[in-house]
Design a protein around this motif. Structure first.
Motif, PDB file in Angstrom:
ATOM      1  N   GLY A  15       0.791  -1.227   0.000  1.00 45.39           N
ATOM      2  CA  GLY A  15       0.000   0.000   0.000  1.00 45.39           C
ATOM      3  C   GLY A  15       0.821   1.274   0.000  1.00 45.39           C
ATOM      4  N   VAL A  16       1.990   1.225  -0.618  1.00 42.45           N
ATOM      5  CA  VAL A  16       2.841   2.418  -0.751  1.00 42.45           C
ATOM      6  C   VAL A  16       3.184   2.588  -2.222  1.00 42.45           C
ATOM      7  N   ASN A  17       3.796   3.701  -2.554  1.00 43.36           N
ATOM      8  CA  ASN A  17       4.233   3.844  -3.942  1.00 43.36           C
ATOM      9  C   ASN A  17       5.703   3.425  -4.059  1.00 43.36           C
ATOM     10  N   VAL A  18       6.139   3.242  -5.281  1.00 44.10           N
ATOM     11  CA  VAL A  18       7.499   2.752  -5.531  1.00 44.10           C
ATOM     12  C   VAL A  18       8.543   3.737  -5.006  1.00 44.10           C
ATOM     13  N   GLN A  19       8.266   5.045  -5.098  1.00 40.59           N
ATOM     14  CA  GLN A  19       9.218   6.036  -4.582  1.00 40.59           C
ATOM     15  C   GLN A  19       9.407   5.881  -3.073  1.00 40.59           C
ATOM     16  N   THR A  20       8.335   5.561  -2.365  1.00 42.84           N
ATOM     17  CA  THR A  20       8.427   5.337  -0.920  1.00 42.84           C
ATOM     18  C   THR A  20       9.291   4.114  -0.640  1.00 42.84           C
ATOM     19  N   LEU A  21       9.061   3.068  -1.391  1.00 44.52           N
ATOM     20  CA  LEU A  21       9.859   1.845  -1.261  1.00 44.52           C
ATOM     21  C   LEU A  21      11.344   2.150  -1.433  1.00 44.52           C
ATOM     22  N   ARG A  22      11.683   2.882  -2.473  1.00 48.34           N
ATOM     23  CA  ARG A  22      13.089   3.215  -2.742  1.00 48.34           C
ATOM     24  C   ARG A  22      13.660   4.132  -1.659  1.00 48.34           C
ATOM     25  N   TYR A  23      12.836   5.061  -1.196  1.00 52.78           N
ATOM     26  CA  TYR A  23      13.278   5.976  -0.144  1.00 52.78           C
ATOM     27  C   TYR A  23      13.615   5.191   1.125  1.00 52.78           C
ATOM     28  N   TYR A  24      12.755   4.267   1.516  1.00 55.47           N
ATOM     29  CA  TYR A  24      13.012   3.452   2.701  1.00 55.47           C
ATOM     30  C   TYR A  24      14.261   2.598   2.518  1.00 55.47           C
ATOM     31  N   GLU A  25      14.470   2.148   1.312  1.00 50.29           N
ATOM     32  CA  GLU A  25      15.668   1.369   1.006  1.00 50.29           C
ATOM     33  C   GLU A  25      16.916   2.242   1.186  1.00 50.29           C
ATOM     34  N   ARG A  26      16.873   3.475   0.651  1.00 50.90           N
ATOM     35  CA  ARG A  26      18.018   4.392   0.789  1.00 50.90           C
ATOM     36  C   ARG A  26      18.278   4.730   2.258  1.00 50.90           C
ATOM     37  N   ARG A  27      17.217   4.849   3.050  1.00 55.34           N
ATOM     38  CA  ARG A  27      17.356   5.180   4.476  1.00 55.34           C
ATOM     39  C   ARG A  27      17.818   3.990   5.306  1.00 55.34           C
ATOM     40  N   GLY A  28      17.878   2.821   4.699  1.00 54.46           N
ATOM     41  CA  GLY A  28      18.320   1.634   5.419  1.00 54.46           C
ATOM     42  C   GLY A  28      17.215   0.927   6.184  1.00 54.46           C
ATOM     43  N   LEU A  29      15.971   1.340   5.960  1.00 48.46           N
ATOM     44  CA  LEU A  29      14.858   0.690   6.630  1.00 48.46           C
ATOM     45  C   LEU A  29      14.547  -0.668   6.000  1.00 48.46           C
ATOM     46  N   LEU A  30      14.878  -0.812   4.740  1.00 49.53           N
ATOM     47  CA  LEU A  30      14.714  -2.076   4.014  1.00 49.53           C
ATOM     48  C   LEU A  30      16.082  -2.545   3.550  1.00 49.53           C
ATOM     49  N   PHE A  62       5.347   7.332  15.367  1.00 49.30           N
ATOM     50  CA  PHE A  62       6.797   7.224  15.351  1.00 49.30           C
ATOM     51  C   PHE A  62       7.355   7.884  14.089  1.00 49.30           C
ATOM     52  N   THR A  63       8.440   8.613  14.236  1.00 45.04           N
ATOM     53  CA  THR A  63       9.125   9.202  13.088  1.00 45.04           C
ATOM     54  C   THR A  63       9.900   8.106  12.374  1.00 45.04           C
ATOM     55  N   LEU A  64      10.346   8.380  11.169  1.00 47.50           N
ATOM     56  CA  LEU A  64      11.155   7.389  10.454  1.00 47.50           C
ATOM     57  C   LEU A  64      12.449   7.086  11.200  1.00 47.50           C
ATOM     58  N   GLU A  65      13.013   8.078  11.845  1.00 47.58           N
ATOM     59  CA  GLU A  65      14.228   7.850  12.644  1.00 47.58           C
ATOM     60  C   GLU A  65      13.930   6.890  13.790  1.00 47.58           C
ATOM     61  N   GLU A  66      12.793   7.119  14.457  1.00 47.98           N
ATOM     62  CA  GLU A  66      12.404   6.226  15.555  1.00 47.98           C
ATOM     63  C   GLU A  66      12.097   4.823  15.045  1.00 47.98           C
ATOM     64  N   VAL A  67      11.449   4.722  13.890  1.00 45.47           N
ATOM     65  CA  VAL A  67      11.165   3.415  13.286  1.00 45.47           C
ATOM     66  C   VAL A  67      12.477   2.704  12.990  1.00 45.47           C
ATOM     67  N   SER A  68      13.427   3.439  12.435  1.00 43.60           N
ATOM     68  CA  SER A  68      14.731   2.864  12.133  1.00 43.60           C
ATOM     69  C   SER A  68      15.392   2.325  13.402  1.00 43.60           C
ATOM     70  N   GLU A  69      15.332   3.092  14.483  1.00 43.66           N
ATOM     71  CA  GLU A  69      15.914   2.665  15.753  1.00 43.66           C
ATOM     72  C   GLU A  69      15.205   1.432  16.291  1.00 43.66           C
ATOM     73  N   LEU A  70      13.887   1.376  16.161  1.00 46.69           N
ATOM     74  CA  LEU A  70      13.138   0.202  16.619  1.00 46.69           C
ATOM     75  C   LEU A  70      13.518  -1.035  15.828  1.00 46.69           C
ATOM     76  N   LEU A  71      13.609  -0.876  14.509  1.00 50.71           N
ATOM     77  CA  LEU A  71      13.991  -2.009  13.664  1.00 50.71           C
ATOM     78  C   LEU A  71      15.406  -2.473  13.995  1.00 50.71           C
ATOM     79  N   GLU A  72      16.292  -1.522  14.200  1.00 53.39           N
ATOM     80  CA  GLU A  72      17.684  -1.853  14.531  1.00 53.39           C
ATOM     81  C   GLU A  72      17.767  -2.548  15.882  1.00 53.39           C
ATOM     82  N   ALA A  73      17.016  -2.061  16.851  1.00 57.37           N
ATOM     83  CA  ALA A  73      17.012  -2.685  18.178  1.00 57.37           C
ATOM     84  C   ALA A  73      16.513  -4.118  18.079  1.00 57.37           C
ATOM     85  N   GLY A  74      15.499  -4.341  17.269  1.00 61.08           N
ATOM     86  CA  GLY A  74      14.975  -5.687  17.088  1.00 61.08           C
ATOM     87  C   GLY A  74      15.973  -6.619  16.428  1.00 61.08           C
TER      88      GLY A  74
END
Length: 148
Positions: A15-30, A62-74
């Motif tokens: 349920g996101v667009n491709v640009q969002t997918l790529r952005y999350y990838e660049r941010r290291g979330l994916l 949660f902000t994207l930074e906080e999401v990133s920290e949560l994912l990293e902690a996990g």
């Protein structure tokens, strides 16, 4: 190489667009996806799950930074106590409660302004009967008279 989902398929499923997918990838979330022989990104089903988790966490405030920290902690917990979802959710809940309190105060002031018939911010700010809290800041310019 296993067959995987292409960017558009993952984005649509999550349920996101491709640009969002790529952005999350660049941010290291994916994680960086595998590539097909033709160079297309190929994602596993876990990418859809990760995107859904990211979007759900954002909806919870949660902000994207906080999401990133949560994912990293996990990812790096491995039995060690790390500030994870419980602690961060409790902190976010406290922030939400504080915002609710602030919004209730704002709502009360705006309701009073509407009920008082305030129509001109400058005139209202200098009126003694203006219910908006900034009247204390304009104390020198106060005058007695009808409200707004």
């Amino acid at each position: 190489m296993n067959a995987g989902l292409r960017s558009g398929q993952v984005a649509e499923a999550a349920g996101v667009n491709v640009q969002t997918l790529r952005y999350y990838e660049r941010r290291g979330l994916l994680a960086e996806p595998e590539r097909s022989n033709g160079g297309h990104r190929l994602y596993g089903e876990d990418a859809v799950t990760a995107l859904r988790v990211i979007k759900a966490a954002q909806r919870l405030g949660f902000t994207l930074e906080e999401v990133s920290e949560l994912l990293e902690a996990g990812r790096h917990r491995h039995g060690r106590p790390v500030a994870g979802l419980q602690e961060r959710a409790a902190a976010k809940l406290a922030e939400v409660d504080a915002r609710i309190t602030d919004l209730a105060t704002i709502r009360t002031a705006l309701t009073a302004a509407v009920e008082a018939g305030c129509d001109d911010l400058t005139v209202c700010a200098s009126s003694t009967c203006c219910p908006i809290p900034f009247t204390d800041l304009a104390e020198e310019n106060r005058h007695a008279g009808p409200c707004c």
